[in-house]
Every structure is written in structure tokens, then in C-alpha cells.
Design a protein around this motif. Structure first.
Motif, PDB file in Angstrom:
ATOM      1  N   VAL A  24       0.964  -1.264  -0.042  1.00 15.47           N
ATOM      2  CA  VAL A  24       0.109   0.006   0.156  1.00 15.47           C
ATOM      3  C   VAL A  24       0.678   1.112   0.189  1.00 15.47           C
ATOM      4  O   VAL A  24       0.606   2.120  -0.684  1.00 15.47           O
ATOM      5  N   ALA A  25       1.856   1.347   0.686  1.00 17.92           N
ATOM      6  CA  ALA A  25       2.815   2.483   1.009  1.00 17.92           C
ATOM      7  C   ALA A  25       4.211   1.848   1.246  1.00 17.92           C
ATOM      8  O   ALA A  25       4.281   0.806   1.999  1.00 17.92           O
ATOM      9  N   TYR A  64      -3.203   3.765   7.874  1.00 15.33           N
ATOM     10  CA  TYR A  64      -3.949   3.287   6.872  1.00 15.33           C
ATOM     11  C   TYR A  64      -5.452   3.430   7.220  1.00 15.33           C
ATOM     12  O   TYR A  64      -6.093   3.086   8.222  1.00 15.33           O
ATOM     13  N   GLY A  85      -8.544   2.233   2.232  1.00 11.47           N
ATOM     14  CA  GLY A  85      -7.440   1.629   1.284  1.00 11.47           C
ATOM     15  C   GLY A  85      -6.284   2.304   0.958  1.00 11.47           C
ATOM     16  O   GLY A  85      -5.382   1.741   0.522  1.00 11.47           O
ATOM     17  N   GLU A  86      -6.207   3.612   1.500  1.00  9.85           N
ATOM     18  CA  GLU A  86      -5.020   4.543   1.224  1.00  9.85           C
ATOM     19  C   GLU A  86      -4.159   4.708   2.758  1.00  9.85           C
ATOM     20  O   GLU A  86      -4.893   4.662   3.452  1.00  9.85           O
ATOM     21  N   ALA A  87      -2.855   4.899   2.432  1.00  6.48           N
ATOM     22  CA  ALA A  87      -2.159   5.103   3.819  1.00  6.48           C
ATOM     23  C   ALA A  87      -1.517   6.568   3.732  1.00  6.48           C
ATOM     24  O   ALA A  87      -1.560   7.124   2.768  1.00  6.48           O
ATOM     25  N   TRP A  89       1.615   8.999   6.027  1.00 10.51           N
ATOM     26  CA  TRP A  89       2.862   9.122   6.653  1.00 10.51           C
ATOM     27  C   TRP A  89       2.990  10.371   7.094  1.00 10.51           C
ATOM     28  O   TRP A  89       2.918  11.328   6.400  1.00 10.51           O
ATOM     29  N   PHE A 111      -9.473   4.625  11.028  1.00 11.32           N
ATOM     30  CA  PHE A 111      -7.873   4.251  10.651  1.00 11.32           C
ATOM     31  C   PHE A 111      -7.157   3.934  11.750  1.00 11.32           C
ATOM     32  O   PHE A 111      -7.338   3.873  12.869  1.00 11.32           O
TER      33      PHE A 111
END
Length: 143
Positions: A24-25, A64, A85-87, A89, A111
Motif C-alpha cells: 500500500v505504501a 492506513y 484503502g490509502e495510507a 505518513w 483508521f
């Protein structure tokens, strides 16, 4: 960032399909504070929640989004929506985390975040109105 990582080992004795693994990342290894403590948090934001006021963290965070949409803004970056579904940072330290709001007025946003912080210090350190004003030039233009 996408990197080529080996995420599967062939198992000649397997009787079921192999695990499905999807990167994912990926980020370079973060600078972790001395004496760090690692926490994994499950955060649920009620519909329309503004989240936390501007703050910072003593160390990096990697998260996430499980469901919903997170309105996310770090100092020097434009606000953005992070969807299920996205991460995300953030490096932590001196950087101000302006927004972590629920972008949906009619559904929860959930999340998971992994945080490296200095043991014995709060996970969230509020930023004063005076500091926000002094650093106003570091905030990206707002829509």
C-alpha cells in the motif's frame, strides 16, 4: 512510494491458495527518537468530526484508512483527502499536524496508525495559538 519487495514465499506443500499481499505504501526508514515506544492505535472519527486541534508528535506515524475519508494536513503541505484503502505518513518531531478530520458528514472514518513516540511523553502535543501565528508562513495555502 512503491518498492519491489519479496512478499511471497512458494510453499510446495500448500493445499490452499497463497496469501494475497499488496504493498500500500513504503517510505524510507524514519528517524526514531531515542527510547521510543511504538503504539498501534485504532481511531474512529464520528461523522463530521473535526479531529484534534493542531498538534505535533514526538516521533513518526504511519497509518492506513480502513473506512471513510480523512482530511489530512501537515505543515508545508496542502490539505488532502485520504480515502479507505490509502495510507499516510508523517515524520513527527517539530512538524505541525494541522488536520486529521473526518471528511464525511454522514459516516464514521476509521483508521489504524502506528506511532513511534518518546516513552513517557504524550502522543499528541498541542500547538499554541501564538506558535501557529508565528509559523503561519509555513502553512500551505488553503482552498
Amino acid at each position: 512510494m512503491k518498492a519491489d519487495h519479496g512478499h511471497h514465499l512458494d510453499n510446495p506443500n500448500a493445499t490452499t491458495p497463497p496469501p494475497k499481499l499488496e504493498l500500500v505504501a513504503s517510505v524510507p526508514a524514519p528517524q526514531v527518537p531515542d527510547g521510543a515506544e511504538v503504539m498501534t492505535l485504532l481511531v474512529t472519527l464520528p461523522p463530521g468530526s473535526e479531529g484534534n486541534p493542531p498538534h505535533r508528535h514526538t516521533g513518526p506515524a504511519f497509518g492506513y484508512v480502513i473506512s471513510g475519508e480523512l482530511l489530512f494536513e501537515l505543515e508545508g503541505e496542502p490539505e488532502r483527502v485520504i480515502r479507505a484503502g490509502e495510507a499516510f505518513w508523517e515524520p513527527g518531531g517539530d512538524l505541525i499536524h494541522y488536520q486529521d478530520a473526518n471528511n464525511l458528514a454522514d459516516a464514521e472514518t476509521e483508521f489504524v496508525v502506528h506511532m513511534w513516540g518518546v516513552s513517557g511523553q504524550p502522543m499528541l502535543i498541542p500547538v499554541s495559538a501564538e506558535e501557529l501565528e508565528a509559523r503561519r508562513d509555513r502553512r500551505a495555502p488553503r482552498p
